[in-house]
Design a protein around this motif. Structure first.
Motif, PDB file in Angstrom:
ATOM      1  N   HIS A   1       0.818  -1.214   0.000  1.00 52.44           N
ATOM      2  CA  HIS A   1       0.000   0.000   0.000  1.00 52.44           C
ATOM      3  C   HIS A   1       0.856   1.271   0.000  1.00 52.44           C
ATOM      4  O   HIS A   1       0.377   2.354   0.323  1.00 52.44           O
TER       5      HIS A   1
ATOM      6  N   ASP B   1      -0.509   3.970  -2.403  1.00 58.05           N
ATOM      7  CA  ASP B   1      -1.935   4.292  -2.359  1.00 58.05           C
ATOM      8  C   ASP B   1      -2.119   5.806  -2.231  1.00 58.05           C
ATOM      9  O   ASP B   1      -1.507   6.449  -1.371  1.00 58.05           O
TER      10      ASP B   1
ATOM     11  N   LEU C   1      -2.392   6.921 -10.480  1.00 52.90           N
ATOM     12  CA  LEU C   1      -2.673   5.505 -10.671  1.00 52.90           C
ATOM     13  C   LEU C   1      -1.531   4.739 -11.319  1.00 52.90           C
ATOM     14  O   LEU C   1      -1.357   3.543 -11.062  1.00 52.90           O
TER      15      LEU C   1
ATOM     16  N   PRO D   1       0.864   2.971  -8.414  1.00 60.02           N
ATOM     17  CA  PRO D   1       0.470   1.691  -7.796  1.00 60.02           C
ATOM     18  C   PRO D   1       0.285   0.577  -8.813  1.00 60.02           C
ATOM     19  O   PRO D   1       0.551  -0.593  -8.508  1.00 60.02           O
ATOM     20  N   ILE D   2      -0.144   0.903 -10.041  1.00 63.03           N
ATOM     21  CA  ILE D   2      -0.336  -0.137 -11.053  1.00 63.03           C
ATOM     22  C   ILE D   2       0.996  -0.783 -11.412  1.00 63.03           C
ATOM     23  O   ILE D   2       1.134  -2.017 -11.397  1.00 63.03           O
TER      24      ILE D   2
ATOM     25  N   LYS E   1       2.551  -2.624  -8.083  1.00 61.06           N
ATOM     26  CA  LYS E   1       1.917  -3.889  -7.711  1.00 61.06           C
ATOM     27  C   LYS E   1       2.110  -4.943  -8.797  1.00 61.06           C
ATOM     28  O   LYS E   1       2.327  -6.126  -8.480  1.00 61.06           O
TER      29      LYS E   1
ATOM     30  N   VAL F   1      -4.403  -5.406 -12.458  1.00 59.26           N
ATOM     31  CA  VAL F   1      -4.179  -4.374 -11.439  1.00 59.26           C
ATOM     32  C   VAL F   1      -4.856  -3.068 -11.854  1.00 59.26           C
ATOM     33  O   VAL F   1      -5.412  -2.354 -11.009  1.00 59.26           O
ATOM     34  N   THR F   2      -4.831  -2.748 -13.159  1.00 59.27           N
ATOM     35  CA  THR F   2      -5.511  -1.534 -13.621  1.00 59.27           C
ATOM     36  C   THR F   2      -7.002  -1.603 -13.322  1.00 59.27           C
ATOM     37  O   THR F   2      -7.594  -0.648 -12.808  1.00 59.27           O
TER      38      THR F   2
ATOM     39  N   HIS G   1      -8.441  -3.476 -11.069  1.00 59.81           N
ATOM     40  CA  HIS G   1      -8.619  -3.486  -9.610  1.00 59.81           C
ATOM     41  C   HIS G   1      -8.510  -2.077  -9.029  1.00 59.81           C
ATOM     42  O   HIS G   1      -9.315  -1.679  -8.168  1.00 59.81           O
ATOM     43  N   GLU G   2      -7.526  -1.303  -9.484  1.00 56.34           N
ATOM     44  CA  GLU G   2      -7.346   0.054  -8.968  1.00 56.34           C
ATOM     45  C   GLU G   2      -8.495   0.966  -9.391  1.00 56.34           C
ATOM     46  O   GLU G   2      -8.945   1.809  -8.597  1.00 56.34           O
TER      47      GLU G   2
ATOM     48  N   LEU H   1     -11.066   2.909  -6.987  1.00 62.60           N
ATOM     49  CA  LEU H   1     -11.209   4.355  -7.093  1.00 62.60           C
ATOM     50  C   LEU H   1     -12.671   4.769  -7.216  1.00 62.60           C
ATOM     51  O   LEU H   1     -13.130   5.693  -6.542  1.00 62.60           O
TER      52      LEU H   1
END
Length: 245
Positions: free
Chosen positions: A86, A89, A93, A96-97, A100, A158-159, A161-162, A166
């Motif tokens: 995290h 976070d 974007l 984190p993309i 992770k 991951v994209t 998921h983020e 959001l």
């Protein structure tokens, strides 16, 4: 009488219930990446199978793809419980993309090498000979080709998921599967207006007055909450009935 009822309601759940709830949370966490990678891996293998079929080369390895999807799902579960995941976070974007996706990729890389080591030891090899095996006999082109596809799939997963985190958990599936784009745009504008009304109401009227059932402020609060909870198609109709713009 009331304290005893409150004490009874606050009693901890049985151990088996807490264990089941914990297991259910883990399953819900593992299920999305497992399903996504199960579909992704089998799609890759299906295209490879069609290519080899053209040359008459038999190829069946879909069971291994299913096991690989389970492995990736487990890796995602383990890594997501680490605190440093995290770290970015709240950042743009892209950070984190990429972060992770790279961590997932490295973990699966190590897991796959460990799997190769287990197969090597099972076939009678010695632990000290494994580095020589990696250099001389290990199929690095195939291994790295799969790792490239894994990175692509991790970036997509991951994209999504983020973006879902959001917009709000469950919002992205609704945008893709349930709502029309025009409804989604209208819903977003209406939510902003409703939240603005709610903010003005709480600033202008004390909470004690809003809590009084039957007061004008309480009636307005209930109306705002009903509109926020309404379906997209019904929300505009509700706003018209109340005379809101």
């Amino acid at each position: 009488m009331t304290p005893s009822v409150r004490t009874a309601s606050e009693a901890p759940a049985p151990l088996w219930r807490r264990a089941f709830d914990w297991w259910l949370v883990q399953v819900k966490h593992v299920l999305p990446p497992t399903i996504f990678f199960l579909f992704g891996f089998n799609l890759i293998l299906f295209t490879r199978w069609m290519t080899l079929q053209e040359h008459g080369i038999p190829f069946t390895n879909f069971f291994a793809a299913s096991l690989a999807a389970l492995l990736v799902g487990k890796a995602v579960l383990v890594v997501d419980n680490l605190r440093f995941m995290h770290r970015f976070d709240g950042a743009p974007l892209i950070q984190p993309i990429l972060f992770k996706s790279t961590i997932y990729w490295v973990v699966v890389f190590v897991f796959r090498l460990a799997e190769g080591l287990l197969h090597f030891l099972r076939d009678g090899g010695a632990l000290g000979d494994f580095p020589n095996f990696l250099v001389a006999q290990f199929s690095w082109p195939r291994f790295l080709a799969i790792q490239v596809w894994l990175m692509v799939l991790f970036l997509v997963y991951v994209t999504a998921h983020e973006l879902n985190a959001l917009f709000g958990d469950g919002e992205l599936p609704r945008l893709f599967l349930r709502w029309h784009s025009s409804e989604a745009k209208l819903t977003r504008r209406q939510r902003i207006r409703l939240l603005t009304r709610l903010n003005r109401l709480t600033k202008a009227v004390p909470i004690e007055v809003i809590s009084e059932v039957g007061s004008a402020a309480h009636t307005e609060l209930v109306g705002i909450l009903r509109e926020l909870a309404a379906r997209p198609g019904d929300r505009g109709h509700t706003s018209v009935e109340h005379g809101n713009p």
